[in-house]
Design a protein around this motif. Structure first.
Motif, short mmCIF file in Angstrom:
data_model
loop_
_atom_site.label_atom_id
_atom_site.label_comp_id
_atom_site.label_asym_id
_atom_site.label_seq_id
_atom_site.Cartn_x
_atom_site.Cartn_y
_atom_site.Cartn_z
N UNK A 143 1.17 -1.35 -0.09
CA UNK A 143 0.05 -0.06 0.14
C UNK A 143 1.09 1.07 0.43
N UNK A 144 2.10 1.65 0.68
CA UNK A 144 2.34 2.91 0.66
C UNK A 144 2.97 2.76 -0.59
N UNK A 145 4.16 1.67 -1.17
CA UNK A 145 4.09 1.74 -1.80
C UNK A 145 3.51 2.77 -3.39
N UNK A 146 2.45 1.81 -3.48
CA UNK A 146 1.50 1.94 -4.37
C UNK A 146 1.45 3.55 -4.14
N UNK A 147 0.51 4.22 -2.76
CA UNK A 147 0.35 5.34 -2.42
C UNK A 147 1.22 6.51 -3.37
N UNK A 148 2.93 6.40 -2.77
CA UNK A 148 3.86 7.33 -2.99
C UNK A 148 3.60 7.56 -5.03
N UNK A 149 3.85 5.87 -5.39
CA UNK A 149 3.87 6.50 -7.04
C UNK A 149 2.56 7.34 -7.52
N UNK A 150 1.46 7.08 -6.91
CA UNK A 150 0.22 7.43 -7.54
C UNK A 150 0.19 8.77 -7.79
N UNK A 151 0.64 9.33 -6.29
CA UNK A 151 0.86 10.59 -5.68
C UNK A 151 2.30 11.66 -6.99
N UNK A 152 2.80 10.76 -7.21
CA UNK A 152 4.11 11.03 -8.27
C UNK A 152 5.29 11.49 -7.96
N UNK A 153 5.01 10.52 -6.17
CA UNK A 153 6.03 10.97 -4.99
C UNK A 153 7.46 10.25 -5.54
N UNK A 154 8.42 10.33 -5.19
CA UNK A 154 9.41 9.25 -5.48
C UNK A 154 9.62 8.02 -4.56
N UNK A 155 10.25 7.05 -4.96
CA UNK A 155 9.51 5.07 -4.13
C UNK A 155 11.29 5.84 -3.25
N UNK A 156 10.38 5.00 -1.96
CA UNK A 156 10.86 4.23 -0.60
C UNK A 156 12.51 3.49 -1.18
N UNK A 157 13.71 4.37 -1.41
CA UNK A 157 14.28 3.26 -1.14
C UNK A 157 14.35 2.21 0.02
N UNK A 158 14.07 2.53 1.00
CA UNK A 158 13.54 1.18 1.96
C UNK A 158 12.30 0.94 1.41
#
Length: 301
Positions: free
Chosen positions: A138-153
């Protein structure tokens, strides 16, 4: 294609459609499909590779797919554990004490759950195009859909092309058979990726059969809700898995990029990680089902 034997088995109040191919006296392979997909999602070429190698194959329609029972998710929600218990009900219905479990995508998470919580039912485990069952995407999808950079961790999100396809697909009508087939065929085209050729006729036949086999094709969307529901049993350490494990993952998977498969293999002791060059998040490429089947058959042997 080997002549099949169909059987309806009960899982609580649900009725599950199952199919067995090969000799009942041969070692059993339980094939567990992914999200929203009925058992016919396993290509006949892959099934035949197992049967030709002296194995019997059992594949089945998940609840909310194909000819199995549909559930009112609002009043009777379910989770990954319930889908896993459906799998054990299938084995019980065919009087199989333990099987070689092969799962794709969500089916791979179901296989992990069985290997952790019902280890006596799992002879070997093969997880295809999936990740650790305790990882929340969920968090990775939310960041991607918001146009934010992926969390490297964190494990990476789906590719931008796949996310754009989902946004477009949400605008498409799917009420009629033709509309459903058109929308879902394009999804499988995107999931296949751009490296290996796309077997459009095979995907078209499968999408048509998926629609024709169920009275409520929208019920399969419940799998997304169940898959996203993170319960305590999913957080059990995968290091407890004793069954010999093979992790197969496509290098071009647009839904679960390659690090998902690698992360799963790293969590299971003595597992074997098998990247598949050019493979996406599907088996709809000419020759791919038989190639994957041979790799799994060697692992089982």
């Amino acid at each position: 294609m080997t002549a099949p034997t169909e059987l309806i088995v009960e899982s609580g109040e649900l009725r599950l459609w199952t199919e067995r191919l090969g000799s009942p006296g041969d070692p059993a392979v339980l094939m567990v499909m992914g999200t929203s997909a009925p058992g016919l999602g396993w290509p006949d070429e892959l099934v035949d590779a197992f049967v030709a190698g002296g194995l019997q194959v059992i594949r089945y329609d998940h609840r909310d797919t194909g000819r199995s029972s549909c559930v009112d998710f609002a009043t009777h929600p379910y989770a990954l554990a319930d889908l896993a218990l459906d799998a054990t009900a299938v084995l019980d219905g065919h009087r199989v004490a333990a099987a070689h479990v092969v799962g794709a995508s969500l089916g791979g998470a179901i296989g992990q759950w069985l290997a952790v919580h019902r280890p006596e039912r799992v002879l070997t485990l093969t997880a295809i195009m999936t990740g650790p069952m305790g990882h929340s995407a969920g968090p990775a999808w939310a960041r991607a859909m918001a146009g934010q950079a992926a969390d490297p961790s964190d494990l990476p999100p789906p590719t931008p092309r796949f996310l754009a396809h989902l946004a477009h697909r949400a605008t498409l009508p799917q009420g009629t058979r033709d509309e459903y087939v058109t929308a879902n065929l394009e999804t499988w085209r995107v999931l296949n990726g751009d490296v290996l050729p796309f077997d459009e006729p095979a995907a078209h036949r499968f999408v048509q059969a998926s629609f024709d086999r169920t009275g409520d094709h929208t019920a399969a969307l419940n799998h997304d809700l169940a898959g996203r529901h993170m319960t305590e049993d999913r957080l059990a350490p995968l290091a407890s898995i004793k069954a010999p494990t093979l992790v197969i993952h496509g290098t071009e998977d647009p839904l679960r990029p390659l690090p998902h498969g690698r992360a799963l293999a790293e969590e299971i002791p003595h597992s074997r990680f098998q990247p598949m060059a050019g493979m996406g998040h599907s088996l709809f490429s000419p020759g791919l089902p038989r190639q994957v089947g041979e790799i799994i058959r060697e692992h089982i042997a």
